[in-house]
Write a protein that holds these residues in place. Sequence first.
Motif, mmCIF file in Angstrom:
data_model
loop_
_atom_site.group_PDB
_atom_site.id
_atom_site.type_symbol
_atom_site.label_atom_id
_atom_site.label_comp_id
_atom_site.label_asym_id
_atom_site.label_seq_id
_atom_site.Cartn_x
_atom_site.Cartn_y
_atom_site.Cartn_z
ATOM 1 N N UNK A 249 9.552 4.074 -65.985
ATOM 2 C CA UNK A 249 9.237 2.961 -65.056
ATOM 3 C C UNK A 249 8.046 3.381 -64.474
ATOM 4 N N UNK A 250 6.955 3.905 -64.551
ATOM 5 C CA UNK A 250 5.839 4.403 -63.822
ATOM 6 C C UNK A 250 4.822 3.394 -64.178
ATOM 7 N N UNK A 251 4.542 2.964 -65.411
ATOM 8 C CA UNK A 251 3.381 2.004 -65.726
ATOM 9 C C UNK A 251 1.985 2.743 -65.830
ATOM 10 N N UNK A 252 1.189 2.178 -66.505
ATOM 11 C CA UNK A 252 -0.082 3.030 -67.060
ATOM 12 C C UNK A 252 -1.148 2.166 -65.969
ATOM 13 N N UNK A 253 -2.119 2.949 -65.540
ATOM 14 C CA UNK A 253 -3.331 2.274 -64.839
ATOM 15 C C UNK A 253 -3.887 1.433 -65.502
ATOM 16 N N UNK A 254 -3.952 1.509 -66.922
ATOM 17 C CA UNK A 254 -4.539 0.328 -67.670
ATOM 18 C C UNK A 254 -3.904 -0.932 -67.739
ATOM 19 N N UNK A 255 -2.522 -0.932 -67.538
ATOM 20 C CA UNK A 255 -1.943 -2.311 -67.268
ATOM 21 C C UNK A 255 -1.884 -2.614 -65.931
ATOM 22 N N UNK A 256 -2.116 -1.784 -65.006
ATOM 23 C CA UNK A 256 -2.267 -2.182 -63.662
ATOM 24 C C UNK A 256 -3.514 -2.975 -63.538
ATOM 25 N N UNK A 257 -4.574 -2.462 -64.079
ATOM 26 C CA UNK A 257 -5.964 -2.936 -64.205
ATOM 27 C C UNK A 257 -6.211 -4.293 -64.775
ATOM 28 N N UNK B 125 4.982 -8.695 -62.345
ATOM 29 C CA UNK B 125 5.616 -9.496 -63.496
ATOM 30 C C UNK B 125 5.017 -9.277 -64.645
ATOM 31 N N UNK B 126 3.706 -9.253 -64.741
ATOM 32 C CA UNK B 126 2.919 -9.060 -65.896
ATOM 33 C C UNK B 126 2.888 -7.514 -66.362
ATOM 34 N N UNK B 127 2.968 -6.604 -65.286
ATOM 35 C CA UNK B 127 2.975 -5.089 -65.776
ATOM 36 C C UNK B 127 4.290 -4.977 -66.443
ATOM 37 N N UNK B 128 5.200 -5.598 -65.909
ATOM 38 C CA UNK B 128 6.567 -5.373 -66.615
ATOM 39 C C UNK B 128 6.779 -5.985 -68.069
ATOM 40 N N UNK B 129 6.006 -7.208 -68.213
ATOM 41 C CA UNK B 129 5.963 -7.493 -69.411
ATOM 42 C C UNK B 129 5.374 -6.675 -70.479
ATOM 43 N N UNK B 130 4.290 -6.030 -69.903
ATOM 44 C CA UNK B 130 3.388 -5.336 -70.723
ATOM 45 C C UNK B 130 4.205 -4.018 -71.220
ATOM 46 N N UNK B 131 5.008 -3.488 -70.344
ATOM 47 C CA UNK B 131 5.721 -2.261 -70.416
ATOM 48 C C UNK B 131 7.059 -2.390 -71.406
ATOM 49 N N UNK B 132 7.266 -3.694 -71.069
ATOM 50 C CA UNK B 132 8.446 -3.962 -72.343
ATOM 51 C C UNK B 132 8.203 -4.537 -73.343
ATOM 52 N N UNK C 282 6.967 7.685 -71.059
ATOM 53 C CA UNK C 282 7.009 7.937 -69.932
ATOM 54 C C UNK C 282 6.798 6.775 -68.863
ATOM 55 N N UNK C 283 5.742 6.050 -69.442
ATOM 56 C CA UNK C 283 5.249 4.853 -68.637
ATOM 57 C C UNK C 283 6.038 3.323 -69.033
ATOM 58 N N UNK C 284 6.893 3.531 -69.800
ATOM 59 C CA UNK C 284 7.850 2.505 -70.273
ATOM 60 C C UNK C 284 8.571 1.977 -69.064
ATOM 61 N N UNK C 285 9.337 0.880 -69.145
ATOM 62 C CA UNK C 285 10.393 0.531 -68.278
ATOM 63 C C UNK C 285 11.770 1.209 -68.701
ATOM 64 N N UNK C 286 12.523 1.467 -67.500
ATOM 65 C CA UNK C 286 13.958 2.231 -67.748
ATOM 66 C C UNK C 286 14.401 1.473 -69.061
ATOM 67 N N UNK C 287 14.623 0.305 -69.220
ATOM 68 C CA UNK C 287 15.159 -0.577 -70.243
ATOM 69 C C UNK C 287 14.846 -0.179 -71.685
#
Length: 720
Positions: free
Chosen positions: A474-482, A660-667, A464-469
């Motif tokens: 496209x929610x992103x985890x709090x860990x990635x945000x941190x 930009x970094x969050x998107x890199x981590x999610x993708x 669920x946390x992953x990007x749409x693609x």
Amino acid sequence: MKIISLNIRGLGLDDKDKLKLNWFKRLCNREKPNFLALQETKCQNFPEFWIEKFCGNSDYKYCCKKAKGNSGGLLMVWDPNLFVTNYIVERETFIAIKGNWKSVGEELVLINVYGPQNDEGKKQMWKDLKEVMNYDEALWMIFGDFNEVRAKWFNDFIKDCNLLDIPLGGRLYTRISDNGHKFSKLDRFIISENVLQKWPNLNAVVLDKKYTDHCPIMLQEGNIYFGPKLIKVFDEWIKHKDAQSIVEKAWSMEVKGWRHDVIFREKLKNVKMELKKWYSTSQCKLKGEIEELTKKVIDWELKAEVSNLSDIDLLAWNTDRDKLFQKEKNQTEMLKQKASLLLENWDGPRIEKALADKLEEEFSELETLEAIKSCGKNKAPGPDGFNLLFYIKFWDIIKVDLMKAITWFWNSGSISNGCNASFITLIPKAPVGVLKDLEGIRRDFFWGGSNEQKKMAWVNWNQILLLYDSGGLNISSLKNKNLALLTKWWWKFLSNKEALWIKVIKSIYGYNSGLECISPNPTNIKGLTGTTWSNIINVKHTLTKLGCDITNEFVKLIGSGTETLFWHDIWIGETVLKQAFPKLFRLESNKLAMVSDRVQWTGVEGRVQFSWQWSTLPRWRILFDLQQLENRLSVAKCSGKNVDVWVWKPCCSGIYTTKSLIEMLNSSVDTHVKPTIRNNLIPQKVGILMWRASQNKLPVRSELDRRGIDLDSVRCPMSL
């Protein structure tokens, strides 16, 4: 009345059973039941000291049925001040106690059931229960582990005896197999209809389990508290001209409490209540104004149909239309915002005391405000009804109490009971130990659950946390945000070289201070281990494990070359030149030479000229190294600017953003799931439903059966 029933799966004396007993004791101390029913005790003799251990009172009465070998066994415990027994009936699969419940003055039969596994045993159990119930006219309560879902025999028994199956809140299932593959609803409360005449507000709930495969179930009188009803504070409320005075008035109200997070919570509650009162009044007024303006506009239209309007009339018509449009827009914006609410952390060198104090200061107001502004205004730190626009607009009013709440949390590491954890996300970096709990709150909220009421999760939260693609939402985890927020300190260190705190860090830890994008990180930086700065440095290793090497994403762009060390900084290639060409470095006369001291770009084509200063001229094979170095430098680019700057490659602007970094981590997560198909014209809830349906993640019978949930049939009940 409060009854707790549990298949405890053994009351032994080994280490696991001791943990189980201590957990059940804490559960009883918290809920304070006046009647306990345990199944599968596996006990031949029941020690009486356990009664006091469970209930905190040795005066409680009990009866038990011995186990057969290592299976079975029943126990019932009650408060004699509330329930006085008349007689006890014991059968193979249950114990029935008849007595008088003093508060209602009626005879009540309580039956504790542990159902057998085989079909013949189940048939006999239903037969025995019917025989017992035919003896007396009384209030009946049957509960326990029936070892059966609502199938034919069970349904026939309920129907024939005119019983009611009380719905269980909190969870969908009461038993989860040890391997987590099978979910069943085997534990229930069944009552006769006349019970509700005496206790009209009875309700049942499934509690959290531990050390056993069954969840405790609890029957009690009164409403179960599932938390406060959510009041959403809309942007149009915040932007209204009256909002400032309302918030100021509410925030100045006296609140009780000494913990700063509690004080902040209570003040937010006051703001919600005052805004709600204001909205109720203003909404009625708004509706009246819209109706009046609508009537005026229609009258102007009718008048224009039969005669030409004067310039004054046309102006009045346009004015009324503009007013109507604006008021309807205000009303619509609130509806749009409501519909979109889906979901969117010393042995080293000594420095002066003043600088040391500065370094160890708590978060400043400015730092926290910058963290708030860096997020979207419509983003909310948590499901408390306030988005970040509220915090920005009324910062001067709430900042003192907010900073006290943040400081309290940072110093104590705890959140007071009843406080929403949302304000923690306003801190530029959250302690790692808190992230897991916060992620659990988000996950429960997404599936419609809470701490008190759990819901089944149909899709892996990481997906669920992953990007749409990548097939997510496209929610992103709090860990990635941190991690992205921690990495932002790298960017600040690289791009704000004149800042005081950077000078302090460099004075303690040296030129590169451990940032490997500047130069390789030495393993012996004195005093670095265990410090706050080491946590920021080590984020690189965490990100590398997630497939993102930030040392390759931060790149030095050469301008004048006067601020970059030729041999020691990473400015061309992926390593420093002193490691790539160690023999040449030994011959260098000025080992701290800048790029501008050794390389100059001339002409319109940017040709490179070299200016070497060797302690000894290179000879033999070293000349080959020199040729390789010059070949590498000949393709180096110069930006033509007056200064050397760091750039963040993933962004076209070259400026680092957490997004930009969050998107890199999610993708960067390896997934074979098809991209999520989006349609902005349909509501998000509908889109999520379609997304789940495309992955066969809806609670249809076939999927429930595949997850190991007991069903009488997988066929659709509506089909022939």
